[in-house]
Design a protein around this motif. Sequence first.
Motif, PDB file in Angstrom:
ATOM      1  N   LEU A 156     -99.561 -18.621 -62.824  1.00  0.00           N
ATOM      2  CA  LEU A 156     -98.555 -18.720 -63.888  1.00  0.00           C
ATOM      3  C   LEU A 156     -97.235 -18.100 -63.421  1.00  0.00           C
ATOM      4  O   LEU A 156     -96.151 -18.616 -63.710  1.00  0.00           O
ATOM      5  N   THR A 157     -97.339 -16.984 -62.688  1.00  0.00           N
ATOM      6  CA  THR A 157     -96.124 -16.326 -62.216  1.00  0.00           C
ATOM      7  C   THR A 157     -95.341 -17.272 -61.309  1.00  0.00           C
ATOM      8  O   THR A 157     -94.110 -17.374 -61.416  1.00  0.00           O
ATOM      9  N   SER A 158     -96.065 -18.001 -60.434  1.00  0.00           N
ATOM     10  CA  SER A 158     -95.289 -18.882 -59.547  1.00  0.00           C
ATOM     11  C   SER A 158     -94.731 -20.075 -60.325  1.00  0.00           C
ATOM     12  O   SER A 158     -93.611 -20.501 -60.088  1.00  0.00           O
ATOM     13  N   LEU A 159     -95.495 -20.580 -61.300  1.00  0.00           N
ATOM     14  CA  LEU A 159     -94.962 -21.656 -62.148  1.00  0.00           C
ATOM     15  C   LEU A 159     -93.675 -21.222 -62.840  1.00  0.00           C
ATOM     16  O   LEU A 159     -92.665 -21.926 -62.815  1.00  0.00           O
ATOM     17  N   LEU A 160     -93.738 -20.020 -63.439  1.00  0.00           N
ATOM     18  CA  LEU A 160     -92.570 -19.525 -64.183  1.00  0.00           C
ATOM     19  C   LEU A 160     -91.387 -19.293 -63.245  1.00  0.00           C
ATOM     20  O   LEU A 160     -90.234 -19.511 -63.602  1.00  0.00           O
ATOM     21  N   GLY A 161     -91.700 -18.844 -62.029  1.00  0.00           N
ATOM     22  CA  GLY A 161     -90.653 -18.608 -61.033  1.00  0.00           C
ATOM     23  C   GLY A 161     -89.901 -19.898 -60.727  1.00  0.00           C
ATOM     24  O   GLY A 161     -88.662 -19.931 -60.737  1.00  0.00           O
ATOM     25  N   TYR A 162     -90.648 -20.983 -60.509  1.00  0.00           N
ATOM     26  CA  TYR A 162     -90.000 -22.257 -60.200  1.00  0.00           C
ATOM     27  C   TYR A 162     -89.227 -22.791 -61.403  1.00  0.00           C
ATOM     28  O   TYR A 162     -88.137 -23.340 -61.266  1.00  0.00           O
ATOM     29  N   ILE A 163     -89.807 -22.616 -62.587  1.00  0.00           N
ATOM     30  CA  ILE A 163     -89.101 -23.079 -63.802  1.00  0.00           C
ATOM     31  C   ILE A 163     -87.759 -22.364 -63.916  1.00  0.00           C
ATOM     32  O   ILE A 163     -86.727 -22.953 -64.225  1.00  0.00           O
ATOM     33  N   GLU A 164     -87.781 -21.082 -63.578  1.00  0.00           N
ATOM     34  CA  GLU A 164     -86.562 -20.261 -63.628  1.00  0.00           C
ATOM     35  C   GLU A 164     -85.521 -20.820 -62.645  1.00  0.00           C
ATOM     36  O   GLU A 164     -84.336 -20.928 -62.961  1.00  0.00           O
ATOM     37  N   LEU A 165     -85.987 -21.184 -61.428  1.00  0.00           N
ATOM     38  CA  LEU A 165     -85.057 -21.731 -60.428  1.00  0.00           C
ATOM     39  C   LEU A 165     -84.432 -23.031 -60.927  1.00  0.00           C
ATOM     40  O   LEU A 165     -83.229 -23.253 -60.801  1.00  0.00           O
ATOM     41  N   PHE A 166     -85.287 -23.890 -61.528  1.00  0.00           N
ATOM     42  CA  PHE A 166     -84.760 -25.140 -62.103  1.00  0.00           C
ATOM     43  C   PHE A 166     -83.737 -24.834 -63.189  1.00  0.00           C
ATOM     44  O   PHE A 166     -82.658 -25.399 -63.244  1.00  0.00           O
ATOM     45  N   ASP A 167     -84.117 -23.878 -64.037  1.00  0.00           N
ATOM     46  CA  ASP A 167     -83.299 -23.525 -65.196  1.00  0.00           C
ATOM     47  C   ASP A 167     -81.916 -23.032 -64.757  1.00  0.00           C
ATOM     48  O   ASP A 167     -80.910 -23.323 -65.385  1.00  0.00           O
ATOM     49  N   ARG A 168     -81.899 -22.288 -63.648  1.00  0.00           N
ATOM     50  CA  ARG A 168     -80.613 -21.749 -63.180  1.00  0.00           C
ATOM     51  C   ARG A 168     -79.850 -22.752 -62.316  1.00  0.00           C
ATOM     52  O   ARG A 168     -78.839 -22.417 -61.734  1.00  0.00           O
ATOM     53  N   GLY A 169     -80.415 -23.937 -62.167  1.00  0.00           N
ATOM     54  CA  GLY A 169     -79.730 -24.981 -61.383  1.00  0.00           C
ATOM     55  C   GLY A 169     -79.831 -24.755 -59.896  1.00  0.00           C
ATOM     56  O   GLY A 169     -79.073 -25.333 -59.112  1.00  0.00           O
ATOM     57  N   MET A 170     -80.719 -23.889 -59.446  1.00  0.00           N
ATOM     58  CA  MET A 170     -80.790 -23.571 -58.024  1.00  0.00           C
ATOM     59  C   MET A 170     -81.567 -24.615 -57.225  1.00  0.00           C
ATOM     60  O   MET A 170     -81.614 -24.555 -56.002  1.00  0.00           O
ATOM     61  N   LEU A 171     -82.206 -25.542 -57.917  1.00  0.00           N
ATOM     62  CA  LEU A 171     -82.943 -26.588 -57.190  1.00  0.00           C
ATOM     63  C   LEU A 171     -82.291 -27.946 -57.451  1.00  0.00           C
ATOM     64  O   LEU A 171     -82.941 -28.980 -57.532  1.00  0.00           O
ATOM     65  N   GLY A 172     -81.005 -27.941 -57.645  1.00  0.00           N
ATOM     66  CA  GLY A 172     -80.293 -29.207 -57.855  1.00  0.00           C
ATOM     67  C   GLY A 172     -79.894 -29.367 -59.308  1.00  0.00           C
ATOM     68  O   GLY A 172     -80.395 -28.650 -60.195  1.00  0.00           O
ATOM     69  N   LYS A 173     -78.960 -30.283 -59.518  1.00  0.00           N
ATOM     70  CA  LYS A 173     -78.454 -30.469 -60.880  1.00  0.00           C
ATOM     71  C   LYS A 173     -79.449 -31.292 -61.698  1.00  0.00           C
ATOM     72  O   LYS A 173     -80.058 -32.230 -61.206  1.00  0.00           O
TER      73      LYS A 173
END
Length: 397
Positions: free
Chosen positions: A188-205
């Motif tokens: 879950l921690t890694s899932l949330l981590g990636y969601i956070e990256l998406f949310d902050r736009g760090m994995l593309g627009k």
Amino acid sequence: MSEAQQQKILYIEDNRDNQRLVQRVLGARGYLVLIAEDGPSGVSMARESLPDLVLVDLAIPGLDGYETTTRLRSLAHLDAVPIIALTADGSFTSRERAMVVGCDGYLIKPIDTRQLPVQIAEFIAGRRDTISASTDEASVLRAYNQQLVERLEQRVRELSAANAELQELDQLKSQFLSTLSHELRTPLTSLLGYIELFDRGMLGKLSDSQNDAIKVMRRSGDTLAQQLNNLLYFQELRTRSFHLRAIRPQESLRQIIVNFQERAAETRLGFEARMGEVAPIQADPSGLEQMIRSLLDNAMKFTPQGGRVRLALHDEPSRLIIRVEDSGIGIAPEHQEKIFLPFYQVDSSLARSQPGSGLGLAIVRHVVHAHGGQVTVRSAPGKGSMFTVVLPRSSSR
Ligand code: ADP
């Protein structure tokens, strides 16, 4: 005959055939026959409704007929009520023992359907059989006491064994829950981590609809994390020791407040945190955080859109008062004490609208007590709730 005048017979017997027979025979004579399946329920029924006569089978399971009679005889309001023993074992010892422990008569099975109503009427009218002159009451009592103690000893042994087994099962269950929560938390921690990256736009627009979807995923992930957190925290409570040290509540709660401000904005709730100047307090930082998180989580879960939630800290010389107030659905008075019990939820159906495992407030209460404090609730259905935590400044713990 009206029910008010009807004479009541309390019949303590587990055998269905005998119950029916006595009910039929005595019912036909106008008696009201109340049936108790065992000794303890017979004693409760005799307490609640005064019978005119008690008929007790000596061979009932659990508390036997002698023990049940002993117990009935300890009830003062039954002093004048005849207790009649009924048994298939017509031996002299059983008869004498029944009389010594307080029976007034003795009937032998099989039940003589012609004689029974006559005998019952005689006992109600005052007949009392007596112990034969040759009986050594003291030695009958001694033998009875001896048997009671042996049964008690056996029961204590059985209960201790059952208790040890339950403790072992409880331990296994706790281990299982801890392992499960740990196993779930890591992915879950890694899932949330990636969601956070998406949310902050760090994995593309992302497009607007992708952004919306990410927000929903983040909220669900946070809920799951909170549930797991509660489960783990609750499991650890028994063995956990709290380390009190001087902390500044405003500082330790800063991040939590930011998180709940975001959540309030997303769920369209008004949220106000009034911290003021609070002197340092002796507290366990993670305990304090867990407590505030649970209270705010509940306040937001149980307050519909457009409502408001408020956190306020009041500093006093001898104590710190923390209030979490909401304008939500409220809690009916009959639930207000029980909600602090582990796993208790006002709406425990699986179809309830809010996630939760019923552990939040049990944790809050445990943490507050570990700080020598008190937690209380004031609430009215439809109006809202206010939880108040009082933490003493000079905790004796
Ligand atoms: P959970 O929230 O996980 O169900 P809690 O132990 O935190 O468990 O709360 C127990 C129950 O108390 C909740 O399920 C809810 O029925 C009730 N409750 C707690 N806080 C509130 C509140 N602020 N407003 C209304 N009901 C509440």
